[in-house]
Write a protein that holds these residues in place. Structure first.
Motif, mmCIF file in Angstrom:
data_model
loop_
_atom_site.group_PDB
_atom_site.id
_atom_site.type_symbol
_atom_site.label_atom_id
_atom_site.label_comp_id
_atom_site.label_asym_id
_atom_site.label_seq_id
_atom_site.Cartn_x
_atom_site.Cartn_y
_atom_site.Cartn_z
ATOM 1 N N ARG A 94 6.343 9.869 -13.374
ATOM 2 C CA ARG A 94 6.285 8.722 -12.657
ATOM 3 C C ARG A 94 6.158 7.304 -13.312
ATOM 4 N NH1 ARG A 94 4.521 9.434 -7.170
ATOM 5 N NH2 ARG A 94 4.398 11.568 -6.609
ATOM 6 N N VAL A 95 5.587 7.405 -14.479
ATOM 7 C CA VAL A 95 5.117 6.350 -15.319
ATOM 8 C C VAL A 95 6.135 6.092 -16.800
ATOM 9 C CG1 VAL A 95 2.839 5.903 -14.264
ATOM 10 C CG2 VAL A 95 3.305 7.235 -16.333
ATOM 11 N N ASP A 96 6.339 5.150 -17.177
ATOM 12 C CA ASP A 96 7.124 5.019 -18.432
ATOM 13 C C ASP A 96 6.320 4.922 -19.569
ATOM 14 O OD1 ASP A 96 9.244 5.139 -16.687
ATOM 15 O OD2 ASP A 96 9.354 2.927 -16.435
ATOM 16 N N THR A 132 -11.844 -8.632 -5.361
ATOM 17 C CA THR A 132 -12.171 -7.307 -4.667
ATOM 18 C C THR A 132 -10.864 -6.402 -4.921
ATOM 19 O OG1 THR A 132 -12.840 -8.684 -2.648
ATOM 20 C CG2 THR A 132 -12.298 -6.185 -2.237
ATOM 21 N N PRO A 133 -10.874 -5.760 -6.114
ATOM 22 C CA PRO A 133 -9.996 -4.789 -6.868
ATOM 23 C C PRO A 133 -9.897 -3.647 -6.165
ATOM 24 C CG PRO A 133 -11.837 -4.713 -8.318
ATOM 25 C CD PRO A 133 -12.167 -5.889 -7.260
ATOM 26 N N LEU A 134 -8.907 -2.709 -6.084
ATOM 27 C CA LEU A 134 -8.779 -1.328 -5.542
ATOM 28 C C LEU A 134 -8.438 -0.427 -6.599
ATOM 29 C CD1 LEU A 134 -8.101 0.114 -2.893
ATOM 30 C CD2 LEU A 134 -5.650 -0.270 -3.133
ATOM 31 N N PHE A 135 -9.365 0.817 -6.343
ATOM 32 C CA PHE A 135 -9.419 1.550 -7.569
ATOM 33 C C PHE A 135 -8.913 2.906 -6.741
ATOM 34 C CE2 PHE A 135 -12.845 -1.104 -8.897
ATOM 35 C CZ PHE A 135 -12.367 -1.401 -10.068
ATOM 36 N N LYS A 136 -7.865 3.429 -7.285
ATOM 37 C CA LYS A 136 -7.533 4.927 -6.853
ATOM 38 C C LYS A 136 -6.767 5.735 -7.966
ATOM 39 C CE LYS A 136 -3.400 5.147 -5.022
ATOM 40 N NZ LYS A 136 -2.799 5.934 -6.190
ATOM 41 N N GLN A 137 -6.764 7.002 -7.814
ATOM 42 C CA GLN A 137 -6.014 7.666 -8.927
ATOM 43 C C GLN A 137 -4.687 7.264 -9.197
ATOM 44 O OE1 GLN A 137 -9.330 9.058 -9.962
ATOM 45 N NE2 GLN A 137 -7.715 10.371 -10.750
ATOM 46 N N ILE A 138 -3.929 7.632 -10.143
ATOM 47 C CA ILE A 138 -2.592 7.641 -10.633
ATOM 48 C C ILE A 138 -1.945 8.498 -9.583
ATOM 49 C CG2 ILE A 138 -0.813 8.106 -12.141
ATOM 50 C CD1 ILE A 138 -2.889 7.351 -14.338
ATOM 51 N N PRO A 139 -0.851 8.127 -8.867
ATOM 52 C CA PRO A 139 0.037 8.947 -7.834
ATOM 53 C C PRO A 139 0.238 10.300 -8.422
ATOM 54 C CG PRO A 139 0.844 6.443 -8.084
ATOM 55 C CD PRO A 139 -0.241 6.879 -9.170
ATOM 56 N N GLY A 140 -0.176 11.351 -7.571
ATOM 57 C CA GLY A 140 0.331 12.656 -8.011
ATOM 58 C C GLY A 140 -0.771 13.468 -9.041
ATOM 59 N N THR A 141 -2.015 12.710 -9.312
ATOM 60 C CA THR A 141 -3.117 13.185 -10.053
ATOM 61 C C THR A 141 -4.350 13.290 -8.990
ATOM 62 O OG1 THR A 141 -3.647 11.069 -10.769
ATOM 63 C CG2 THR A 141 -1.944 12.434 -12.128
ATOM 64 N N GLU A 142 -5.259 14.163 -9.249
ATOM 65 C CA GLU A 142 -6.397 14.201 -8.824
ATOM 66 C C GLU A 142 -7.553 15.032 -9.615
ATOM 67 O OE1 GLU A 142 -6.270 16.417 -4.919
ATOM 68 O OE2 GLU A 142 -5.322 14.944 -3.815
ATOM 69 N N ILE A 171 0.862 -1.086 -0.213
ATOM 70 C CA ILE A 171 0.087 -0.019 0.042
ATOM 71 C C ILE A 171 0.770 1.271 -0.170
ATOM 72 C CG2 ILE A 171 -1.833 1.359 1.357
ATOM 73 C CD1 ILE A 171 -3.028 -1.423 2.308
ATOM 74 N N ILE A 172 2.036 1.107 0.678
ATOM 75 C CA ILE A 172 2.752 2.537 0.869
ATOM 76 C C ILE A 172 4.038 2.455 -0.492
ATOM 77 C CG2 ILE A 172 2.489 2.535 3.334
ATOM 78 C CD1 ILE A 172 5.228 1.377 3.781
ATOM 79 N N GLY A 173 3.694 1.362 -1.204
ATOM 80 C CA GLY A 173 4.651 1.389 -1.951
ATOM 81 C C GLY A 173 4.516 2.462 -3.314
ATOM 82 N N ARG A 174 5.310 2.150 -4.644
ATOM 83 C CA ARG A 174 5.107 3.531 -5.572
ATOM 84 C C ARG A 174 3.879 3.781 -5.870
ATOM 85 N NH1 ARG A 174 8.726 3.078 -11.128
ATOM 86 N NH2 ARG A 174 8.373 5.344 -11.859
#
Length: 661
Positions: free
Chosen positions: A590-592, A532-542, A472-475
């Motif tokens: 952040r992404v390639d 039970t998937p987890l949905f979240k925003q891309i890190p750094g975006t809102e 959870i606290i990863g990249r």
């Protein structure tokens, strides 16, 4: 006889023994021989009274109770000294063996002195005419007299048989028959006397071992001797207990290096010192008791020597009667000196051995004290090392925290560094305490293996939650404030624990979410559950994508409608365009993968109701309701003011989210 025994149960065993002796004698010898053997021994004939000495020796003031107290003290001291345990060093076995051997020697000397003192007291009582013999002593004397008489008769019969055998060898044939008859009769008597002697000896041995306790000092000495058979030798060899062997020295736990083992060793040393201190005090008390018993004997010996010197300094007498008196006086002094020396010599030797034992105990204690000081020094050094290591770790922890707050400004990254700090510092604490307290690492590894297996089975869900925490606290993990959807629940992350995730629940449509006032607690292990998937925003975006949807009339101009609608959307999008582009730049760092810059775009597509025009545009998640409301006003105003657009649009426009939740 039975009524007498019933009336006096305390004398049961002694009188029964006498009855058994009488029965055996009656059975073997008969009435005539019983009168000769079991009758009361004749009183000794009065001896001519010798002329008394002009200076008769005064009796020595001896206390039988003091002698028995001395023996009890010595036996108790011996038992305490032989059961004392060493502190654990192999070299201390030498001190323990010396203590046991010296203790046994003290006991033997004490019994030797006590028996000599009992003989001296009995001699004085005989001279003074006091008879304190107990029934048990009289019984043993009767058995001894009977044994002596029977042995004498056996010797006499054997002599007669030897004489008859010699006569038969030389006698003529006419007399040989008579002599042979006499020989047979004598041999029958000899067999009878041997059987009687065997019975008397067995009875005497039985009475001596299991008879009543003899009275007086001698009886007390015999009773105490039975309590220490390994020293006094009062039991047969077959029944003697094995000699006490030294307890094998325990391995020195202090050499293992663990703080726990060193503390245990130090406690053992302190306990051993305390035991030896008590034993030294008891040794001094025993010596004082022996010295108290020796004092009257030494005074009597000194008086005897002075009287002999005084008698020797007198001028020689010429009268024969006076010479006889002097000879008698010297004889009495010599007997008195022998009796006193028989008591004093072992008693003085006992005191010397007690001093040697005290010296041995002092050296033993000094040896343990040196070892305990060494172990105490090791314990203090190890404790200081542990405290110093923990202090260094705490200093490093504080430095880590300050550097994190100073150079890491992003809250999510800062939180990750702080969590990593807690994990690293905790691990170092465990390593330092383990290395400081534990010494047997092989046993620790085995124990840890069993504990780990039990924890893995019993705490499977907890371990999965802990493992999921690091994902959870990863990249691409979650941070506080993110809006996520998991297990059908949408909410903002309030806190991320080691095993739980805390969400502020949100309700509403895909366009307008509002807090429900509840906190949802979800186990981190849900991350590993299938379905039970987890949905979240891309890190750094809102930001999210919404779209305006209008239906085009069959005869409407869709191109004009598209241009006008896109212009209206761009007018609403323009104020927050820079923020969306900044967030897009974070994505590229952040992404390639290549991601197009978000901007409003129009699409025409066929739907069930006809031709559908939709304009998709990005919105800030936190401001999505306000943006959608502004977008609604602009579109409605455009449709009402533009007649061509109003004619091209059929129905009411709609705004919707491209992704639900």
């Amino acid at each position: 006889m039975q009524e007498t025994i019933k009336d006096h149960p305390a004398a049961h065993f002694g009188r029964a023994s006498k009855w058994i002796v009488g029965f055996i004698t009656t059975f073997l010898v008969g009435a005539a021989f019983l009168r000769a053997q079991s009758s009361t021994p004749p009183q000794p004939s009065p001896q001519p009274t010798s002329q008394p000495s002009p200076n008769p020796l005064p009796p020595v003031q001896l206390d039988s109770a003091a002698a028995l107290h001395h023996l009890n003290q010595v036996i108790n001291w011996y038992r305490h000294s032989t059961t004392n345990q060493s502190g654990g060093q192999p070299s201390e076995a030498i001190y323990q063996d010396n203590t046991q051997s010296l203790g046994a020697q003290v006991v033997r000397l004490a019994f030797q002195s006590a028996k000599a003192e009992a003989t001296l007291i009995a001699a004085q009582q005989k001279v003074s005419g006091v008879n304190q013999s107990s029934p048990e002593t009289t019984q043993q004397q009767n058995l001894a007299q009977m044994e002596a008489k029977t042995s004498a008769q056996i010797d006499q019969l054997q002599s007669q048989i030897e004489g008859l055998k010699a006569q038969i060898a030389k006698a003529p044939a006419a007399r040989r028959g008579n002599l042979a008859s006499q020989l047979d009769a004598l041999q029958g008597q000899l067999e009878l006397q041997k059987a009687l002697l065997d019975a008397v000896q067995k009875m005497a041995a039985f009475v001596e071992t299991n008879g009543e306790i003899a009275g007086g000092l001698e009886g007390g000495i015999n009773q105490l001797a039975r309590s220490v058979p390994e020293v006094s030798g009062s039991v047969p060899n077959a029944q003697k207990p094995a000699a006490a062997t030294s307890t094998p020295a325990k391995p020195a736990l202090a050499s293992a290096g663990g703080l726990i083992s060193q503390a245990i060793t130090l406690y053992d040393y302190m306990s051993a010192e305390h035991q030896i201190d008590g034993l030294v005090k008891e040794t001094s008390d025993t010596r004082n008791v022996a010295d108290g018993v020796r004092t009257p004997l030494r005074d009597a010996m000194r008086a005897t020597i002075q009287q002999s010197q005084k008698l020797a300094s007198q001028p020689p007498a010429s009268d024969p009667q006076q010479l006889q008196v002097e000879r008698q006086s010297f004889h009495e002094l010599t007997e008195r000196f022998k009796q006193l020396s028989n008591v004093l010599l072992p008693l003085s030797q006992e005191i010397v051995v007690l001093d040697d034992s005290k010296t041995n105990l002092d050296e033993w204690r000094s040896s343990i004290a040196r070892e305990s000081k060494h172990v105490l020094r090791s314990v203090l050094v190890r404790v200081f090392g542990i405290v110093l290591a923990l202090g260094v770790i705490l200093v490093l922890s504080e430095i880590w925290r300050r550097i994190t707050f100073r150079y890491v400004s992003e809250p999510r990254r800062r939180r990750q560094f702080l969590v990593m700090r807690r994990v690293v510092i905790g691990f170092l604490f465990v390593v330092v305490l383990t290395l400081g307290f534990v010494s047997e690492f092989s046993s620790l590894a085995t124990f840890a293996g069993f504990i780990t297996a039990g924890i893995a089975v019993g705490l499977q869900a907890v371990l999965l939650s802990v493992a999921a925490y690091f994902f959870i606290i990863g990249r691409y993990g979650i941070r506080v404030g993110d809006r996520i959807s998991v297990a059908g629940i949408t909410g903002d992350v309030v806190d991320i624990g080691l095993v739980r995730l805390y969400l502020m629940e949100l309700a509403g449509t895909g366009l307008d979410f509002y807090p429900t006032g509840r906190i949802v607690v979800i186990s981190n292990a849900v991350l590993f559950q299938t379905g039970t998937p987890l949905f979240k925003q891309i890190p750094g975006t809102e930001y999210a994508w919404h779209e305006v949807v209008v239906m085009i009339a069959p005869d409407g101009n869709h191109k004009a409608a598209q241009e006008k609608l896109v212009a209206a959307v761009n007018a609403v999008y323009a104020p927050y365009r820079d923020e969306i582009e900044r967030q897009h730049a974070n994505i590229e760092r952040r992404v390639d993968i290549q991601v197009d810059t978000p901007r409003p775009e129009a699409r025409l597509q066929f739907a069930d109701a006809g031709l559908e025009l939709l304009v998709r545009y990005p919105v800030e998640i936190r401001k999505a309701p306000d943006i959608d409301e502004e977008m609604t006003r602009r579109v409605l105003e455009l449709i009402e003011t533009d007649a061509a657009l109003k004619a091209a649009v059929a129905g009411t426009p709609r705004i919707r989210s491209t992704v639900k939740g």
